[in-house]
Every structure is written in C-alpha cells, then in structure tokens.
Design a protein around this motif. Structure first.
Motif, PDB file in Angstrom:
ATOM      1  N   LYS A  10      37.437  51.901  46.620  1.00  0.00           N
ATOM      2  CA  LYS A  10      37.522  51.076  45.416  1.00  0.00           C
ATOM      3  C   LYS A  10      36.426  50.030  45.396  1.00  0.00           C
ATOM      4  CE  LYS A  10      42.555  50.981  45.090  1.00  0.00           C
ATOM      5  NZ  LYS A  10      43.716  50.091  45.116  1.00  0.00           N
ATOM      6  N   ILE A  11      36.011  49.707  44.186  1.00  0.00           N
ATOM      7  CA  ILE A  11      35.082  48.607  43.941  1.00  0.00           C
ATOM      8  C   ILE A  11      35.751  47.722  42.895  1.00  0.00           C
ATOM      9  CG2 ILE A  11      32.826  47.955  43.050  1.00  0.00           C
ATOM     10  CD1 ILE A  11      31.888  50.824  43.856  1.00  0.00           C
ATOM     11  N   LEU A  12      35.943  46.458  43.235  1.00  0.00           N
ATOM     12  CA  LEU A  12      36.538  45.496  42.306  1.00  0.00           C
ATOM     13  C   LEU A  12      35.493  44.441  41.969  1.00  0.00           C
ATOM     14  CD1 LEU A  12      39.831  44.941  44.300  1.00  0.00           C
ATOM     15  CD2 LEU A  12      39.551  46.403  42.323  1.00  0.00           C
ATOM     16  N   ILE A  13      35.277  44.220  40.679  1.00  0.00           N
ATOM     17  CA  ILE A  13      34.315  43.215  40.228  1.00  0.00           C
ATOM     18  C   ILE A  13      35.049  42.274  39.288  1.00  0.00           C
ATOM     19  CG2 ILE A  13      32.122  42.793  39.060  1.00  0.00           C
ATOM     20  CD1 ILE A  13      31.392  45.751  39.765  1.00  0.00           C
ATOM     21  N   HIS A  14      34.905  40.970  39.542  1.00  0.00           N
ATOM     22  CA  HIS A  14      35.585  39.955  38.733  1.00  0.00           C
ATOM     23  C   HIS A  14      34.605  38.837  38.415  1.00  0.00           C
ATOM     24  CE1 HIS A  14      37.981  36.252  38.262  1.00  0.00           C
ATOM     25  NE2 HIS A  14      38.773  37.051  37.575  1.00  0.00           N
ATOM     26  N   SER A  15      34.520  38.489  37.140  1.00  0.00           N
ATOM     27  CA  SER A  15      33.648  37.413  36.695  1.00  0.00           C
ATOM     28  C   SER A  15      34.318  36.697  35.535  1.00  0.00           C
ATOM     29  CB  SER A  15      32.304  37.980  36.250  1.00  0.00           C
ATOM     30  OG  SER A  15      31.440  36.953  35.837  1.00  0.00           O
ATOM     31  N   SER A  16      34.425  35.388  35.640  1.00  0.00           N
ATOM     32  CA  SER A  16      35.124  34.574  34.635  1.00  0.00           C
ATOM     33  C   SER A  16      36.524  35.126  34.423  1.00  0.00           C
ATOM     34  CB  SER A  16      34.336  34.514  33.325  1.00  0.00           C
ATOM     35  OG  SER A  16      33.070  33.953  33.551  1.00  0.00           O
ATOM     36  N   ASP A  17      36.821  35.571  33.202  1.00  0.00           N
ATOM     37  CA  ASP A  17      38.154  36.100  32.931  1.00  0.00           C
ATOM     38  C   ASP A  17      38.141  37.616  32.736  1.00  0.00           C
ATOM     39  OD1 ASP A  17      36.793  36.067  30.554  1.00  0.00           O
ATOM     40  OD2 ASP A  17      38.439  35.269  29.375  1.00  0.00           O
ATOM     41  N   GLU A  18      37.068  38.271  33.175  1.00  0.00           N
ATOM     42  CA  GLU A  18      36.955  39.719  33.049  1.00  0.00           C
ATOM     43  C   GLU A  18      36.919  40.370  34.425  1.00  0.00           C
ATOM     44  OE1 GLU A  18      33.458  40.493  30.779  1.00  0.00           O
ATOM     45  OE2 GLU A  18      34.314  39.701  28.940  1.00  0.00           O
ATOM     46  N   ALA A  19      37.471  41.572  34.512  1.00  0.00           N
ATOM     47  CA  ALA A  19      37.470  42.302  35.783  1.00  0.00           C
ATOM     48  C   ALA A  19      37.449  43.791  35.507  1.00  0.00           C
ATOM     49  CB  ALA A  19      38.697  41.935  36.608  1.00  0.00           C
ATOM     50  N   ILE A  20      36.976  44.535  36.499  1.00  0.00           N
ATOM     51  CA  ILE A  20      36.985  45.989  36.422  1.00  0.00           C
ATOM     52  C   ILE A  20      37.242  46.536  37.825  1.00  0.00           C
ATOM     53  CG2 ILE A  20      34.496  46.316  36.773  1.00  0.00           C
ATOM     54  CD1 ILE A  20      34.748  48.542  34.531  1.00  0.00           C
ATOM     55  N   GLU A  21      37.953  47.663  37.859  1.00  0.00           N
ATOM     56  CA  GLU A  21      38.223  48.337  39.123  1.00  0.00           C
ATOM     57  C   GLU A  21      37.749  49.775  39.002  1.00  0.00           C
ATOM     58  OE1 GLU A  21      41.988  48.316  41.932  1.00  0.00           O
ATOM     59  OE2 GLU A  21      42.310  49.698  40.249  1.00  0.00           O
ATOM     60  N   LEU A  22      36.885  50.178  39.926  1.00  0.00           N
ATOM     61  CA  LEU A  22      36.407  51.550  39.997  1.00  0.00           C
ATOM     62  C   LEU A  22      37.048  52.189  41.217  1.00  0.00           C
ATOM     63  CD1 LEU A  22      32.655  50.700  39.407  1.00  0.00           C
ATOM     64  CD2 LEU A  22      34.275  51.543  37.711  1.00  0.00           C
ATOM     65  N   VAL A  23      37.589  53.390  41.033  1.00  0.00           N
ATOM     66  CA  VAL A  23      38.311  54.063  42.112  1.00  0.00           C
ATOM     67  C   VAL A  23      37.740  55.460  42.300  1.00  0.00           C
ATOM     68  CG1 VAL A  23      40.564  54.900  42.882  1.00  0.00           C
ATOM     69  CG2 VAL A  23      40.412  52.785  41.569  1.00  0.00           C
ATOM     70  N   ARG A  24      37.584  55.828  43.564  1.00  0.00           N
ATOM     71  CA  ARG A  24      37.062  57.164  43.879  1.00  0.00           C
ATOM     72  C   ARG A  24      38.197  58.064  44.329  1.00  0.00           C
ATOM     73  NH1 ARG A  24      32.544  58.472  48.368  1.00  0.00           N
ATOM     74  NH2 ARG A  24      34.092  57.414  49.635  1.00  0.00           N
ATOM     75  N   THR A  25      38.233  59.250  43.759  1.00  0.00           N
ATOM     76  CA  THR A  25      39.131  60.317  44.182  1.00  0.00           C
ATOM     77  C   THR A  25      38.231  61.474  44.580  1.00  0.00           C
ATOM     78  OG1 THR A  25      40.772  59.578  42.573  1.00  0.00           O
ATOM     79  CG2 THR A  25      41.071  61.776  43.511  1.00  0.00           C
ATOM     80  N   ASP A  26      38.246  61.811  45.850  1.00  0.00           N
ATOM     81  CA  ASP A  26      37.312  62.802  46.398  1.00  0.00           C
ATOM     82  C   ASP A  26      35.886  62.339  46.123  1.00  0.00           C
ATOM     83  OD1 ASP A  26      39.316  64.509  47.456  1.00  0.00           O
ATOM     84  OD2 ASP A  26      39.610  65.390  45.468  1.00  0.00           O
TER      85      ASP A  26
END
Length: 146
Positions: A10-26
């Motif tokens: 997983k890669i989690l990025i958070h800035s101010s009030d926004e966030a995104i999570e990228l997840v790898r499956t295989d």
C-alpha cells in the motif's frame, strides 16, 4: 530511502484534507474506494523511479519547532506512508515544498526531528487526486461494432 518495490502493498498519501490509498493485488494497483479508474502504469512507475530513490543533500535543522519554516509540520506537509505485505509501515515521510528552490523539497523521515534538503522536488509524484493516478477503464469493443 531504499525500499524494495516488491515488498510494498500500500501507498498512502495525505495532504491538507485530501488523501489517497493505492493498493497492490499481485501485480495490479488500484485506488481504494474508486472502481471507475485503473491506475496508470506511468504514474506508479514514476513514483517508484523517483520517490523511492531519494537522495539527501544536507540536514537543514534538527529542531521540531522549525518544521513549519520548511512546510513539513503535521498540517502543511504532504505525508507518505509505505506499507508492506504484513501491514507494517516500512517508511513514513513528510515532504514540504521549498519556497526558495523549486527544484528541491524538504523531508523528514519516520519520527525523527531532522529536516533534510532533497536532491529534487518530489511533490509532483505525491498527488492525492485520483485523476493523477488513474484513468477511465477502456472497454474493448468487438470489431463488428467499430
């Protein structure tokens, strides 16, 4: 920062009030909570080729009270967490923009107080917008429909 790409789940990025999570499956990456976009290979490759190859130029400060001057305190910084397959955080970083030198940025690592000047500006690769990371799925139409 030297983290092997194959251990990252997983890669989690958070800035101010926004966030995104990228997840790898295989071998496939997805954006958590978004089923209309597929992750662009170029975006994920750029992240790994640039952000995981950070080079430190120098220490700017070792004092927590100066973090805001480098835009890396908890409210102004861009937070990056890298999670492995065992759900352990193998890297936690806070990045801040340099006001004087747009070609570089600052970072602090894990829970350390040191602020480092980095060899380039990595902020572009730390977007929280799903549109930066993904694109609309392309459906393959049968040739007879073309």
């Amino acid at each position: 920062m030297k983290i092997q790409q194959d251990i990252i789940k997983k890669i989690l990025i958070h800035s101010s009030d926004e966030a995104i999570e990228l997840v790898r499956t295989d071998t496939l990456w997805s954006i958590t909570g978004n089923d209309t976009l597929v992750v662009r290979k170029q975006s994920i490759d750029n992240f790994f080729n640039n952000v995981l190859n950070i080079e430190v130029e120098q220490i700017m400060t070792q004092k927590k009270e100066k973090w805001s001057a480098y835009n890396i305190d908890d409210s102004t910084g861009t937070h990056l967490a890298i999670i492995d397959w065992n759900d352990n955080t193998v890297g936690y970083f806070v990045f801040g923009r340099s006001i004087k030198d747009y070609a570089r940025c600052y970072a602090r690592v894990n829970d350390k107080e040191e602020v480092y000047l980095l060899n380039q500006n990595f902020m572009y690769f730390l977007q929280t917008s799903p549109q930066y990371w993904g694109e609309v799925k392309k459906e393959n139409l049968p040739e007879k429909d073309l």
